[in-house]
Design a protein around this motif. Sequence first.
Motif, PDB file in Angstrom:
ATOM      1  N   LEU A 152       0.926  -0.900   0.023  1.00  0.00           N
ATOM      2  CA  LEU A 152       0.276  -0.007  -0.140  1.00  0.00           C
ATOM      3  C   LEU A 152       0.818   1.372  -0.009  1.00  0.00           C
ATOM      4  CD1 LEU A 152      -2.888  -1.120   2.654  1.00  0.00           C
ATOM      5  CD2 LEU A 152      -3.329  -0.517  -0.100  1.00  0.00           C
ATOM      6  N   ALA A 153       1.437   1.166   0.953  1.00  0.00           N
ATOM      7  CA  ALA A 153       3.099   2.458   0.578  1.00  0.00           C
ATOM      8  C   ALA A 153       3.297   2.841  -0.519  1.00  0.00           C
ATOM      9  CB  ALA A 153       4.336   2.160   1.550  1.00  0.00           C
ATOM     10  N   LEU A 154       3.973   1.815  -0.951  1.00  0.00           N
ATOM     11  CA  LEU A 154       4.512   1.467  -1.838  1.00  0.00           C
ATOM     12  C   LEU A 154       3.583   2.483  -3.754  1.00  0.00           C
ATOM     13  CD1 LEU A 154       6.826  -1.099  -2.626  1.00  0.00           C
ATOM     14  CD2 LEU A 154       7.397   1.038  -2.376  1.00  0.00           C
ATOM     15  N   ALA A 155       2.396   1.765  -3.304  1.00  0.00           N
ATOM     16  CA  ALA A 155       1.620   1.834  -4.377  1.00  0.00           C
ATOM     17  C   ALA A 155       0.791   3.697  -4.340  1.00  0.00           C
ATOM     18  CB  ALA A 155       0.345   1.414  -4.405  1.00  0.00           C
ATOM     19  N   ALA A 156       0.913   4.209  -2.939  1.00  0.00           N
ATOM     20  CA  ALA A 156       0.436   5.876  -2.390  1.00  0.00           C
ATOM     21  C   ALA A 156       1.750   6.814  -2.655  1.00  0.00           C
ATOM     22  CB  ALA A 156       0.679   5.598  -1.153  1.00  0.00           C
ATOM     23  N   PRO A 173       3.365   7.738  -5.383  1.00  0.00           N
ATOM     24  CA  PRO A 173       3.301   7.930  -7.314  1.00  0.00           C
ATOM     25  C   PRO A 173       2.607   9.016  -7.088  1.00  0.00           C
ATOM     26  CG  PRO A 173       3.411   5.340  -7.713  1.00  0.00           C
ATOM     27  CD  PRO A 173       3.502   5.712  -5.344  1.00  0.00           C
ATOM     28  N   LEU A 174       0.891   8.771  -6.155  1.00  0.00           N
ATOM     29  CA  LEU A 174      -0.017   9.485  -6.071  1.00  0.00           C
ATOM     30  C   LEU A 174      -0.027  10.717  -5.676  1.00  0.00           C
ATOM     31  CD1 LEU A 174      -2.838   6.765  -5.876  1.00  0.00           C
ATOM     32  CD2 LEU A 174      -2.252   8.259  -7.404  1.00  0.00           C
ATOM     33  N   GLY A 175       1.265  10.883  -4.768  1.00  0.00           N
ATOM     34  CA  GLY A 175       1.567  11.493  -4.355  1.00  0.00           C
ATOM     35  C   GLY A 175       1.071  11.851  -2.350  1.00  0.00           C
ATOM     36  N   VAL A 176       1.104  10.702  -2.348  1.00  0.00           N
ATOM     37  CA  VAL A 176       0.404  10.316  -1.179  1.00  0.00           C
ATOM     38  C   VAL A 176       1.250   9.742  -0.011  1.00  0.00           C
ATOM     39  CG1 VAL A 176      -1.252   8.931   0.814  1.00  0.00           C
ATOM     40  CG2 VAL A 176      -1.589  10.115  -1.589  1.00  0.00           C
ATOM     41  N   ASN A 177       1.808  10.285   1.814  1.00  0.00           N
ATOM     42  CA  ASN A 177       2.598   9.891   2.480  1.00  0.00           C
ATOM     43  C   ASN A 177       1.945   8.684   2.875  1.00  0.00           C
ATOM     44  OD1 ASN A 177       5.303  10.989   1.569  1.00  0.00           O
ATOM     45  ND2 ASN A 177       4.188  12.711   2.661  1.00  0.00           N
ATOM     46  N   ALA A 178       3.019   7.815   3.581  1.00  0.00           N
ATOM     47  CA  ALA A 178       2.915   6.712   4.600  1.00  0.00           C
ATOM     48  C   ALA A 178       2.960   6.724   5.736  1.00  0.00           C
ATOM     49  CB  ALA A 178       2.145   5.363   3.650  1.00  0.00           C
ATOM     50  N   LEU A 179       2.360   6.528   7.095  1.00  0.00           N
ATOM     51  CA  LEU A 179       2.666   6.069   8.036  1.00  0.00           C
ATOM     52  C   LEU A 179       1.893   4.463   8.597  1.00  0.00           C
ATOM     53  CD1 LEU A 179       4.083   7.334  10.818  1.00  0.00           C
ATOM     54  CD2 LEU A 179       1.765   8.596  11.094  1.00  0.00           C
ATOM     55  N   GLY A 198       8.044  -1.230   8.074  1.00  0.00           N
ATOM     56  CA  GLY A 198       8.672  -0.254   8.406  1.00  0.00           C
ATOM     57  C   GLY A 198       9.942   0.292   7.072  1.00  0.00           C
ATOM     58  N   GLN A 199      10.153  -0.790   6.224  1.00  0.00           N
ATOM     59  CA  GLN A 199      11.484  -0.555   5.399  1.00  0.00           C
ATOM     60  C   GLN A 199      11.427   0.244   4.316  1.00  0.00           C
ATOM     61  OE1 GLN A 199      12.382  -5.142   3.839  1.00  0.00           O
ATOM     62  NE2 GLN A 199      12.361  -5.857   5.653  1.00  0.00           N
ATOM     63  N   VAL A 200       9.785   0.574   3.636  1.00  0.00           N
ATOM     64  CA  VAL A 200       9.397   1.278   2.940  1.00  0.00           C
ATOM     65  C   VAL A 200       8.431   2.590   2.875  1.00  0.00           C
ATOM     66  CG1 VAL A 200      10.030  -0.469   1.377  1.00  0.00           C
ATOM     67  CG2 VAL A 200       6.977   0.679   2.533  1.00  0.00           C
ATOM     68  N   SER A 211      -3.992  -1.319 -10.418  1.00  0.00           N
ATOM     69  CA  SER A 211      -3.225  -2.191  -9.269  1.00  0.00           C
ATOM     70  C   SER A 211      -4.614  -2.568  -7.660  1.00  0.00           C
ATOM     71  CB  SER A 211      -2.566  -2.598  -8.324  1.00  0.00           C
ATOM     72  OG  SER A 211      -2.032  -1.397  -7.534  1.00  0.00           O
ATOM     73  N   GLN A 212      -4.768  -3.440  -7.197  1.00  0.00           N
ATOM     74  CA  GLN A 212      -5.875  -3.067  -5.899  1.00  0.00           C
ATOM     75  C   GLN A 212      -5.178  -2.650  -4.962  1.00  0.00           C
ATOM     76  OE1 GLN A 212      -6.042  -6.877  -2.997  1.00  0.00           O
ATOM     77  NE2 GLN A 212      -3.829  -7.331  -3.460  1.00  0.00           N
ATOM     78  N   PHE A 213      -3.999  -1.856  -4.447  1.00  0.00           N
ATOM     79  CA  PHE A 213      -3.298  -1.501  -3.709  1.00  0.00           C
ATOM     80  C   PHE A 213      -3.662   0.322  -3.785  1.00  0.00           C
ATOM     81  CE2 PHE A 213      -0.976  -5.600  -3.943  1.00  0.00           C
ATOM     82  CZ  PHE A 213      -1.002  -6.064  -2.560  1.00  0.00           C
ATOM     83  N   GLU A 214      -3.369   0.328  -5.084  1.00  0.00           N
ATOM     84  CA  GLU A 214      -3.311   1.560  -5.955  1.00  0.00           C
ATOM     85  C   GLU A 214      -4.904   2.044  -6.044  1.00  0.00           C
ATOM     86  OE1 GLU A 214      -3.274   4.373  -9.572  1.00  0.00           O
ATOM     87  OE2 GLU A 214      -1.880   2.893  -9.839  1.00  0.00           O
ATOM     88  N   ASN A 215      -5.839   1.571  -6.127  1.00  0.00           N
ATOM     89  CA  ASN A 215      -7.437   1.418  -5.586  1.00  0.00           C
ATOM     90  C   ASN A 215      -7.410   1.555  -4.427  1.00  0.00           C
ATOM     91  OD1 ASN A 215      -8.851   2.477  -8.565  1.00  0.00           O
ATOM     92  ND2 ASN A 215      -9.011   0.131  -8.865  1.00  0.00           N
TER      93      ASN A 215
END
Length: 386
Positions: free
Chosen positions: A21-25, A27-33, A44-46, A287-291
């Motif tokens: 999910l973090a990897l898909a976020a 490119p959309l300009g979305v950070n993950a926590l 936590g590696q990404v 992908s399911q993750f991007e959507n």
Amino acid sequence: MSASRQPVLGILGGGQLARMLALAAAPLGVNALVVDSAADACAGQVAPLVKADWTDYAALEDFARKVDVVTFDFENVPAETAQWLAERVAVFPNPRALAVAQDRLAEKTLFRECGLATPEFMAVDDRAGLDRALAVVGAPAILKTRRLGYDGKGQFRLKTMADADAAWAALGAQAAKHGLILEAFVPFQRELSVLAVRGRGGDFRTWPLTRNWHVDGVLSMSLAPAPDIDTLQPRATELARTLAERLDYVGVFALELFVQEGELLGNEMAPRVHNSGHWTIEGAHTSQFENHVRAVLGLPLGDTGARGLSAMFNWIGELPGPAPVLRGVDAHWHDYGKPARAGRKVGHATVCAPDAATLAQRLEALGKALGREAQVAPTVEALRRG
């Protein structure tokens, strides 16, 4: 959410699904926590990771202030934690959907209310209750924990009525804690899953039906689009839409199905992105993750159509060497960054092709190169039968 900064997606759970999910976020300009109780969780590696338990409300309060929306990596996050967070920040899917999917009895009941047939089932609360359930459901049957079971865990298969004592010895201690459910064993012809996504505005889409093969209750391979599903796809889509609307669901979910004599039976619902949808990373337009990221943030959903055919290998316990996969045509390798451990999902590979004959050929060659002919054989057979 301030227009001057990138939106932040909060993810409860730090496994491989949070990682993807973090990897898909990004490119959309979305950070993950990410929040997880393990400091070495592989997400936590990404992405930044907060180490906290689900009842560490001070840490969760700080987490809620830093994110714009919260979602889940797995369904065993306590519904109480999800509800507590929902009072402070947007949470998708909503805590009710999470709670229903956490309880097999509530889940199966909802399936029937939505018109989705299920195997016979009955709640079991004590040893005498198991005998009563067996009298109704019959044998063979599967005794399961109502909560906290996944990938074949928390289950005991009863081949005959005489297995009742052994089943109770294995799972009876869980009855007082979480309750048990007895389900009839289904002599199904195929296992399918439909991956669906619903946006915050109600937009709803599904990916093509996926055929799945399991070994010891754990997914071994997936094939998408599943062969010979023209008559089943509309019905699966209709059922998934009904469930999503009943739950006011937002995000991606998987509905696992059995096919018995041409009819669909509901097995389980996963309120999250799902292992059987990993093929969508390379094999679908979105992908399911991007959507999922798009859905929970209120962004327009992407096209869920398949680019061709895809087969996914699940790597369980330990990773094989990546070279045979990487030498393949349109073959893709995913290492989750997790230490090897028996029964643990540590990675997957996806092989894509424009048609069934080409995909069968590529899978057969890869199976031989990896020494996994038995793993690929059912998928190759399905492709050649059409």
